[in-house]
Structures are given as structure tokens and as C-alpha cells.
Design a protein around this motif. Sequence first.
Motif, PDB file in Angstrom:
ATOM      1  N   ILE A 121      69.164  65.813  10.311  1.00 30.44           N
ATOM      2  CA  ILE A 121      69.206  65.851  11.775  1.00 30.44           C
ATOM      3  C   ILE A 121      67.840  66.293  12.280  1.00 30.44           C
ATOM      4  CG2 ILE A 121      71.671  66.343  11.823  1.00 30.44           C
ATOM      5  CD1 ILE A 121      69.332  69.079  12.849  1.00 30.44           C
ATOM      6  N   PRO A 122      67.506  65.938  13.532  1.00 35.97           N
ATOM      7  CA  PRO A 122      68.295  65.199  14.510  1.00 35.97           C
ATOM      8  C   PRO A 122      68.034  63.697  14.403  1.00 35.97           C
ATOM      9  CG  PRO A 122      66.307  65.974  15.550  1.00 35.97           C
ATOM     10  CD  PRO A 122      66.257  66.472  14.118  1.00 35.97           C
ATOM     11  N   ALA A 123      68.889  62.951  15.097  1.00 35.12           N
ATOM     12  CA  ALA A 123      68.688  61.523  15.290  1.00 35.12           C
ATOM     13  C   ALA A 123      69.199  61.199  16.683  1.00 35.12           C
ATOM     14  CB  ALA A 123      69.438  60.716  14.232  1.00 35.12           C
ATOM     15  N   ILE A 124      68.711  60.120  17.247  1.00 31.61           N
ATOM     16  CA  ILE A 124      69.170  59.726  18.577  1.00 31.61           C
ATOM     17  C   ILE A 124      69.497  58.242  18.600  1.00 31.61           C
ATOM     18  CG2 ILE A 124      67.770  61.509  19.710  1.00 31.61           C
ATOM     19  CD1 ILE A 124      65.983  59.164  20.775  1.00 31.61           C
ATOM     20  N   VAL A 125      70.354  57.891  19.541  1.00 32.05           N
ATOM     21  CA  VAL A 125      70.578  56.495  19.899  1.00 32.05           C
ATOM     22  C   VAL A 125      70.377  56.399  21.403  1.00 32.05           C
ATOM     23  CG1 VAL A 125      72.209  54.588  20.033  1.00 32.05           C
ATOM     24  CG2 VAL A 125      72.197  56.084  18.016  1.00 32.05           C
ATOM     25  N   ASP A 126      69.410  55.581  21.795  1.00 39.06           N
ATOM     26  CA  ASP A 126      69.145  55.353  23.211  1.00 39.06           C
ATOM     27  C   ASP A 126      69.644  53.947  23.554  1.00 39.06           C
ATOM     28  OD1 ASP A 126      68.269  55.115  25.792  1.00 39.06           O
ATOM     29  OD2 ASP A 126      66.136  55.384  25.351  1.00 39.06           O
ATOM     30  N   PRO A 127      70.692  53.829  24.390  1.00 36.87           N
ATOM     31  CA  PRO A 127      71.206  52.492  24.724  1.00 36.87           C
ATOM     32  C   PRO A 127      70.229  51.670  25.548  1.00 36.87           C
ATOM     33  CG  PRO A 127      72.260  54.169  26.073  1.00 36.87           C
ATOM     34  CD  PRO A 127      71.441  54.898  25.048  1.00 36.87           C
TER      35      PRO A 127
END
Length: 230
Positions: free
Chosen positions: A52-58
Motif C-alpha cells: 500500500i498505498p494504491a489508487i484508482v482514479d476513474p
Amino acid sequence: MIEVYSWPTPNGHKVHIMLEECGLPYRVIPVDIGAGDQFDAKFLAISPNNKIPAIVDPDGPDGQPIALFESGAILLYLAGKTGRFLPDDTRGRYEALQWLMFQMGGVGPMLGQAHHFRIYAPEKIAYAIDRYTNEAQRLYGVIDKRLAQSKYIAGPAYGIADMAIFPWLRSWKNQGVELSEYTHLKGWFDEIAARPAVRRGVEVLADRRKPLVDDKARETLFGATQYQRR
């Protein structure tokens, strides 16, 4: 809304702080690293290094979703997305990048080893404790010298280098460091800690954190489970 897969660690807090500073809407998905959530297939699809961390940006750069892992890369992405906390001019940008890399390649790994051998290792190895405690103190000295010459880590303006380094220094006692011995660093540290966005950022998931005292959590983080091929 950005999805943040995280846990209340220094690397997690780096991204929490940046999101708070930028005012971007986000939703936190806890990844309990002591329970092994980082090895779930859905998380590995986003963060193949199981960290971690990880992100998903739509709303990615081309209007399509984007998934990112590695906290430094995420800070750079968010700076690019918002146009904030990273200088626009070429010189300023590279000065900021070098200090970000200093955190990623030195401060994080070395202070992490100091934590491990001083706090978490099942046996106390004097050589390892001395090595990483001394390195922690050396790194604090590098930062202190820099802050004797510069208001913030990368120059006159607060930015992602400050956000990257600050969370790692919050555990100075565990690293064998006396913060008061680094006058310039302590002044900077106190100023950063008082920022409202920073205060909100370090509280993200703070109520979920617990000491790594049980054998299962230790094995998950430091034992064979961590080293299985996936």
C-alpha cells in the motif's frame, strides 16, 4: 471520486495528506496488512508488488480510469492532475524530484529497517540495530542541514517532498533519534504537523492501526507468506 487502497503507515499517510491538501474527493478502502489483505487478487491487480498505498482514479489523464501503485508515483500523479505542490519551472521541478527520490530511496527504506530491527525483529541483533539507528541519525542530519538553507525540503514552497518525508519522521523515537537535536528539522516538523490538511491526513484510518504483537500478523508481514510467488 478517487479510490485509495491504504493503511495508516507512513507511505499511506503521504497520499492521504496530498489528497487532503489538494481537496480532491476520495474514498478509502482499508487494506489490513497485518491480516494479509494485500495478497488479495483484486488488490494485486492494482498493486502487483502487494504494497500500500494504491489508487484508482476513474477520471484518468485520457478520461479513462487509471490505477497506480507506489506512493511517490501517486504523489507525482496527483501533483500533475491538480497542478499543485510541484514547481512548474524545470529547475524547481528537478530540485523537488531529487528530494522525493531521496525519500523513496533513502528515508523510507532505511527508517523502515530501523523500525524493524529496533521494534519488530524477533531477535535483537546489535549490528543491525546499530547500523540502521546510525543511518537514521545520519539522514536526519542531512535533512536538518538542508532545512538550515531552505524553508522547505525542496525550496521556498511547501510541496510533495515535504509530504513524502514528514510521515516517516513522526516515529523518530522508534528510530533512535532525539528530534530536539535537529533544530532546523524540528521547526519544519512542527510547522508541517500543524497544517490542517496534514492533521486530517494522518488521522485517516488511524483508529484501525494496532501494534504488531500477534504471531499471525508478524508472520504475514515478515515471514514466508510475504515471499510466496503470486
